[in-house]
Design a protein around this motif. Structure first.
Motif: not given
Length: 93
Positions: A51-67
């Motif tokens: 089970e995946l539980s996260i708090e996510w924060k990314i800067s404006e214009g950021g490019n990220s994800g989870i695989f």
């Protein structure tokens, strides 16, 4: 664990990328250090049920994800190339 990168490494490497830091208990890739590529990180262990539980924060214009279901190897230069659906992935018996 919020204080180290124990059990993590850079994709297709044996060690953790030095670009990442731990800040206030969070894994952080500071702005400008990722150069847009090559700082992807993966767990040292493989998981078949989670089970995946996260708090996510990314800067404006950021490019990220989870695989998940990522396969590492010389045939894969990026994590998304090795992503395999769980029903097609060959798991040890």
């Amino acid at each position: 664990d919020g204080v180290s990168f124990k059990r993590w490494h850079q994709f297709n490497r044996s060690e953790m990328s030095e670009a990442w830091i731990i800040e206030d208990g969070a894994m952080v890739l500071p702005d400008g250090t990722g150069s847009g590529k090559g700082q992807d990180i993966v767990t040292d262990s493989e998981f078949t049920n989670f089970e995946l539980s996260i708090e996510w924060k990314i800067s404006e214009g950021g490019n990220s994800g989870i695989f998940w279901s990522v396969v590492e190897g010389e045939n894969y230069s990026t994590p998304y190339q090795g992503v395999q659906p769980h029903w097609k992935r060959s798991l040890p018996i």
